[in-house]
Design a protein around this motif. Structure first.
Motif, PDB file in Angstrom:
ATOM      1  N   PRO A 259     -25.831  23.352  36.285  1.00 60.27           N
ATOM      2  CA  PRO A 259     -27.028  23.768  35.175  1.00 60.27           C
ATOM      3  C   PRO A 259     -27.381  22.602  34.377  1.00 60.27           C
ATOM      4  CG  PRO A 259     -25.586  25.426  35.429  1.00 60.27           C
ATOM      5  CD  PRO A 259     -24.901  24.611  36.070  1.00 60.27           C
ATOM      6  N   GLY A 260     -28.542  22.277  34.384  1.00 58.65           N
ATOM      7  CA  GLY A 260     -28.743  21.087  33.486  1.00 58.65           C
ATOM      8  C   GLY A 260     -28.491  21.061  32.014  1.00 58.65           C
ATOM      9  N   ALA A 261     -28.561  22.329  31.527  1.00 58.24           N
ATOM     10  CA  ALA A 261     -27.969  22.590  29.944  1.00 58.24           C
ATOM     11  C   ALA A 261     -26.616  22.379  29.938  1.00 58.24           C
ATOM     12  CB  ALA A 261     -28.420  24.222  29.586  1.00 58.24           C
ATOM     13  N   LEU A 262     -25.819  22.711  30.897  1.00 60.66           N
ATOM     14  CA  LEU A 262     -24.446  22.491  30.835  1.00 60.66           C
ATOM     15  C   LEU A 262     -24.092  20.895  30.718  1.00 60.66           C
ATOM     16  CD1 LEU A 262     -21.750  23.855  30.866  1.00 60.66           C
ATOM     17  CD2 LEU A 262     -21.598  23.997  33.544  1.00 60.66           C
ATOM     18  N   LEU A 263     -24.783  20.204  31.622  1.00 60.23           N
ATOM     19  CA  LEU A 263     -24.625  18.760  31.820  1.00 60.23           C
ATOM     20  C   LEU A 263     -24.980  18.215  30.369  1.00 60.23           C
ATOM     21  CD1 LEU A 263     -23.635  16.781  33.582  1.00 60.23           C
ATOM     22  CD2 LEU A 263     -26.094  16.384  34.353  1.00 60.23           C
ATOM     23  N   SER A 264     -26.051  18.611  29.783  1.00 57.44           N
ATOM     24  CA  SER A 264     -26.318  18.016  28.484  1.00 57.44           C
ATOM     25  C   SER A 264     -25.531  18.352  27.500  1.00 57.44           C
ATOM     26  CB  SER A 264     -27.717  18.718  27.979  1.00 57.44           C
ATOM     27  OG  SER A 264     -28.872  18.254  28.797  1.00 57.44           O
ATOM     28  N   VAL A 265     -24.757  19.440  27.547  1.00 55.66           N
ATOM     29  CA  VAL A 265     -24.087  19.847  26.568  1.00 55.66           C
ATOM     30  C   VAL A 265     -22.593  19.145  26.637  1.00 55.66           C
ATOM     31  CG1 VAL A 265     -22.209  21.783  25.803  1.00 55.66           C
ATOM     32  CG2 VAL A 265     -24.629  22.200  25.998  1.00 55.66           C
ATOM     33  N   PHE A 266     -22.034  18.869  27.930  1.00 56.72           N
ATOM     34  CA  PHE A 266     -21.000  18.044  28.261  1.00 56.72           C
ATOM     35  C   PHE A 266     -21.263  16.582  27.411  1.00 56.72           C
ATOM     36  CE2 PHE A 266     -18.793  15.015  31.015  1.00 56.72           C
ATOM     37  CZ  PHE A 266     -17.675  15.469  30.737  1.00 56.72           C
ATOM     38  N   TYR A 267     -22.302  15.933  27.969  1.00 58.26           N
ATOM     39  CA  TYR A 267     -22.669  14.634  27.618  1.00 58.26           C
ATOM     40  C   TYR A 267     -22.680  14.423  26.028  1.00 58.26           C
ATOM     41  CZ  TYR A 267     -23.346  12.081  31.931  1.00 58.26           C
ATOM     42  OH  TYR A 267     -23.323  11.344  33.051  1.00 58.26           O
ATOM     43  N   ILE A 268     -23.374  15.495  25.400  1.00 59.34           N
ATOM     44  CA  ILE A 268     -23.634  15.467  23.823  1.00 59.34           C
ATOM     45  C   ILE A 268     -22.178  15.709  23.357  1.00 59.34           C
ATOM     46  CG2 ILE A 268     -24.410  16.489  21.917  1.00 59.34           C
ATOM     47  CD1 ILE A 268     -27.068  16.636  23.799  1.00 59.34           C
ATOM     48  N   GLY A 269     -21.392  16.557  24.015  1.00 61.77           N
ATOM     49  CA  GLY A 269     -20.095  16.942  23.403  1.00 61.77           C
ATOM     50  C   GLY A 269     -18.992  15.658  23.411  1.00 61.77           C
ATOM     51  N   ILE A 270     -18.963  15.077  24.622  1.00 60.32           N
ATOM     52  CA  ILE A 270     -18.235  13.848  24.918  1.00 60.32           C
ATOM     53  C   ILE A 270     -18.680  12.902  23.770  1.00 60.32           C
ATOM     54  CG2 ILE A 270     -17.855  11.808  26.339  1.00 60.32           C
ATOM     55  CD1 ILE A 270     -16.277  14.386  27.163  1.00 60.32           C
ATOM     56  N   SER A 271     -19.812  12.493  23.629  1.00 55.93           N
ATOM     57  CA  SER A 271     -20.259  11.561  22.620  1.00 55.93           C
ATOM     58  C   SER A 271     -19.885  12.128  21.250  1.00 55.93           C
ATOM     59  CB  SER A 271     -21.951  11.419  22.648  1.00 55.93           C
ATOM     60  OG  SER A 271     -22.675  12.538  22.125  1.00 55.93           O
ATOM     61  N   LEU A 272     -19.861  13.175  20.925  1.00 61.46           N
ATOM     62  CA  LEU A 272     -19.427  13.496  19.524  1.00 61.46           C
ATOM     63  C   LEU A 272     -18.026  13.523  19.351  1.00 61.46           C
ATOM     64  CD1 LEU A 272     -21.611  16.861  18.879  1.00 61.46           C
ATOM     65  CD2 LEU A 272     -22.013  14.415  17.883  1.00 61.46           C
ATOM     66  N   VAL A 273     -17.316  13.694  20.271  1.00 60.50           N
ATOM     67  CA  VAL A 273     -15.954  13.382  20.457  1.00 60.50           C
ATOM     68  C   VAL A 273     -15.780  11.844  20.028  1.00 60.50           C
ATOM     69  CG1 VAL A 273     -13.587  13.258  21.431  1.00 60.50           C
ATOM     70  CG2 VAL A 273     -15.061  15.418  21.535  1.00 60.50           C
ATOM     71  N   TYR A 274     -16.413  11.180  20.737  1.00 62.77           N
ATOM     72  CA  TYR A 274     -16.249   9.501  20.755  1.00 62.77           C
ATOM     73  C   TYR A 274     -16.614   9.084  19.598  1.00 62.77           C
ATOM     74  CZ  TYR A 274     -16.715   4.742  22.390  1.00 62.77           C
ATOM     75  OH  TYR A 274     -16.566   3.392  22.619  1.00 62.77           O
ATOM     76  N   LEU A 275     -17.465   9.818  18.789  1.00 63.04           N
ATOM     77  CA  LEU A 275     -18.165   9.328  17.513  1.00 63.04           C
ATOM     78  C   LEU A 275     -16.987   9.129  16.542  1.00 63.04           C
ATOM     79  CD1 LEU A 275     -20.254   8.799  15.430  1.00 63.04           C
ATOM     80  CD2 LEU A 275     -20.222  11.191  15.027  1.00 63.04           C
ATOM     81  N   PHE A 276     -15.714   9.836  16.388  1.00 65.00           N
ATOM     82  CA  PHE A 276     -14.640   9.984  15.506  1.00 65.00           C
ATOM     83  C   PHE A 276     -13.975   8.718  15.482  1.00 65.00           C
ATOM     84  CE2 PHE A 276     -15.533  14.374  15.475  1.00 65.00           C
ATOM     85  CZ  PHE A 276     -15.803  14.777  14.246  1.00 65.00           C
ATOM     86  N   PRO A 277     -13.514   8.269  16.673  1.00 60.53           N
ATOM     87  CA  PRO A 277     -12.703   6.567  16.747  1.00 60.53           C
ATOM     88  C   PRO A 277     -13.530   5.617  16.461  1.00 60.53           C
ATOM     89  CG  PRO A 277     -12.939   7.899  18.908  1.00 60.53           C
ATOM     90  CD  PRO A 277     -13.341   8.770  18.034  1.00 60.53           C
ATOM     91  N   VAL A 278     -14.876   5.769  16.894  1.00 60.89           N
ATOM     92  CA  VAL A 278     -15.928   4.829  16.603  1.00 60.89           C
ATOM     93  C   VAL A 278     -15.958   4.617  15.005  1.00 60.89           C
ATOM     94  CG1 VAL A 278     -18.133   3.721  17.030  1.00 60.89           C
ATOM     95  CG2 VAL A 278     -16.655   4.587  18.870  1.00 60.89           C
ATOM     96  N   LEU A 279     -16.216   5.623  14.525  1.00 62.91           N
ATOM     97  CA  LEU A 279     -16.522   5.746  13.008  1.00 62.91           C
ATOM     98  C   LEU A 279     -15.091   5.293  12.223  1.00 62.91           C
ATOM     99  CD1 LEU A 279     -18.369   6.464  10.714  1.00 62.91           C
ATOM    100  CD2 LEU A 279     -17.573   8.841  10.687  1.00 62.91           C
ATOM    101  N   TYR A 280     -14.050   5.530  12.794  1.00 58.45           N
ATOM    102  CA  TYR A 280     -12.912   4.911  11.927  1.00 58.45           C
ATOM    103  C   TYR A 280     -12.811   3.620  12.118  1.00 58.45           C
ATOM    104  CZ  TYR A 280     -10.920   9.744  11.485  1.00 58.45           C
ATOM    105  OH  TYR A 280     -10.586  11.070  10.970  1.00 58.45           O
TER     106      TYR A 280
END
Length: 146
Positions: free
Chosen positions: A64-85
């Motif tokens: 489902p498209g919504a699941l794919l969107s949540v996956f990509y956005i979730g991965i990008s939010l997790v990736y935000l922390f090391p990049v912010l540090y």
């Protein structure tokens, strides 16, 4: 015990060469952080558009498209922390050298430690997940043969 007390009395001085290495490291860290922020933005946009595109192409076996969107956005939010540090490390280091400020230097190293700690924990989690999936695959293959 003796080693611990001598370490507490140890004062570290950075040579000019070491300072130059740190300055250059901060510049590269800053570049990598900016590129990381750009990729996070692209992943969020891709997640939104990919979800929309996948929902229009939906077949019974597709994700489902919504699941794919949540996956990509979730991965990008997790990736935000090391990049912010990493960004905070670079910014604090640049500021520390510009203003000759020990507190900013310490704060920069604190963010670098947090960056590597996050990356280390994430790596251990992924290795653990891969290990479990590998064992499940072996167990599944072994039981299906018989």
């Amino acid at each position: 015990m003796e080693e611990s007390s001598s370490f507490e009395n140890f004062e570290l001085h950075l040579s000019n060469q070491s300072k130059e290495f740190l300055r250059e490291t901060a510049k590269w860290a800053y570049l990598l952080a900016i590129v990381g922020f750009v990729f996070i933005g692209l992943m969020i946009v891709l997640g939104i558009f990919m979800g929309t595109m996948m929902s229009s192409l939906e077949t019974p076996a597709s994700i489902p498209g919504a699941l794919l969107s949540v996956f990509y956005i979730g991965i990008s939010l997790v990736y935000l922390f090391p990049v912010l540090y990493l960004y905070r490390f670079a910014s604090k280091m640049k500021k520390a050298f510009a203003e000759n400020n020990s507190e900013d230097l310490e704060e920069g190293f604190k963010n670098l430690k947090s960056h590597y700690k996050f990356i280390g924990v994430a790596t251990l989690l992924l290795v653990g997940i891969y290990g479990i999936l590998f064992l499940v695959g072996i167990f599944s293959a072994a039981t299906s043969v018989f």
